[in-house]
Design an enzyme around this catalytic site. Sequence first.
Site, mmCIF file in Angstrom:
data_model
loop_
_atom_site.group_PDB
_atom_site.id
_atom_site.type_symbol
_atom_site.label_atom_id
_atom_site.label_comp_id
_atom_site.label_asym_id
_atom_site.label_seq_id
_atom_site.Cartn_x
_atom_site.Cartn_y
_atom_site.Cartn_z
ATOM 1 C CD GLU A 111 125.438 -23.481 -5.933
ATOM 2 O OE1 GLU A 111 124.733 -22.903 -6.784
ATOM 3 O OE2 GLU A 111 124.947 -24.244 -5.083
ATOM 4 C CG HIS A 121 122.982 -24.309 -10.593
ATOM 5 N ND1 HIS A 121 122.066 -25.127 -11.203
ATOM 6 C CD2 HIS A 121 122.992 -24.669 -9.285
ATOM 7 C CE1 HIS A 121 121.536 -25.941 -10.294
ATOM 8 N NE2 HIS A 121 122.087 -25.689 -9.126
ATOM 9 C CD1 TRP A 158 114.590 -32.756 -9.134
ATOM 10 C CD2 TRP A 158 116.777 -32.928 -8.713
ATOM 11 N NE1 TRP A 158 114.925 -31.755 -8.250
ATOM 12 C CE2 TRP A 158 116.253 -31.832 -7.976
ATOM 13 C CE3 TRP A 158 118.140 -33.222 -8.597
ATOM 14 C CZ2 TRP A 158 117.048 -31.048 -7.141
ATOM 15 C CZ3 TRP A 158 118.911 -32.429 -7.764
ATOM 16 C CH2 TRP A 158 118.383 -31.363 -7.055
ATOM 17 C CB THR A 217 121.542 -36.520 -17.581
ATOM 18 O OG1 THR A 217 120.611 -35.598 -18.174
ATOM 19 C CG2 THR A 217 122.919 -35.894 -17.557
ATOM 20 C CD GLN A 221 118.319 -38.376 -10.599
ATOM 21 O OE1 GLN A 221 119.240 -38.834 -11.264
ATOM 22 N NE2 GLN A 221 118.528 -37.555 -9.595
ATOM 23 C CG ASP A 233 131.081 -31.930 -1.577
ATOM 24 O OD1 ASP A 233 129.925 -31.642 -1.961
ATOM 25 O OD2 ASP A 233 131.933 -31.075 -1.269
#
Length: 261
Positions: free
Chosen positions: A165, A168, A176, A198, A201, A234
């Site tokens: 989080e 974000h 993705w 990255t 995806q 996790d």
Amino acid sequence: NRNVITIPVVVHVVYKNDDEKISLSRIQEQIDILNEDFRARNSDAQFTPDNFKNIIGDAGIEFRLAIRSPNNEVTNGVTYTLTNEPKFFLKSNNVKYSADGGRDAWDPQNYLNIWVCDLDQYIGYATPPGLGINKTDGVVIRYTAFGKTGATQKGCELGRTATHEIGHWLDLAHIWGDCNGQDECCSSCLDDDGVDDTPIQNRCNQGPIDFNSNVQSCNGVSSLFVNYMDYVDDRTMVMFSKGQGVRMWGTLQFARKQILN
Ligand code: ARG
Ligand code: ZN
Ligand code: CA
């Protein structure tokens, strides 16, 4: 060589019972987890598949509980609020308002606000940096997915919901790409997360995944399923990439620069 940025944090615990009233030690445990994950000091980073080890990034960001309140009083950086609300909701953001049974934010220009409560449906959500920072800025984590000791949310027992989080909150997208916010595991090889290193995806990965697997994604590219911004459990998420670190650092130089003062 970049310096390390330290972000002052306030944790607002909004609870109805002892289970939800998480302890100070569990809060410090969560802060310690963040400081490992955002500095690539977590011991499980070693399980990153070999082909991706060279993109593991130290984001150079650390967190500490606030030592001064907005009124400049000494604080431990934690607030506790007893509530009558059975659940809190993403849609209304009610945990962020004292008048709605939650707790008002500390000025988000000066603190990362983290609310911990019983959330309906979600285990966590965050506000990305936007135009103007307001009273709802911050992240919310369900108490069952916060910290490690006593965290019972299946797949979210290692404190990485907060890592995800806060990613974000510092402007990282799901790895993705989530089809321009359409959603959740959206399947497309056209959209991306805006980070160069990255790999593209086509959809989210979920659950626990064996670290030795070669998960195929778009055009036979291997998927970076061990990334914090995927939807795996996790214990499977163990790294940010260098590019994600640069993006988060950039957020702290521009969109969220006021928090560094
Ligand atoms: N569903 C949440 C989100 O998209 C959090 C997912 C975190 N995953 C985890 N394994 N802790 O923001
Ligand atoms: Zn997410
Ligand atoms: Ca990318």
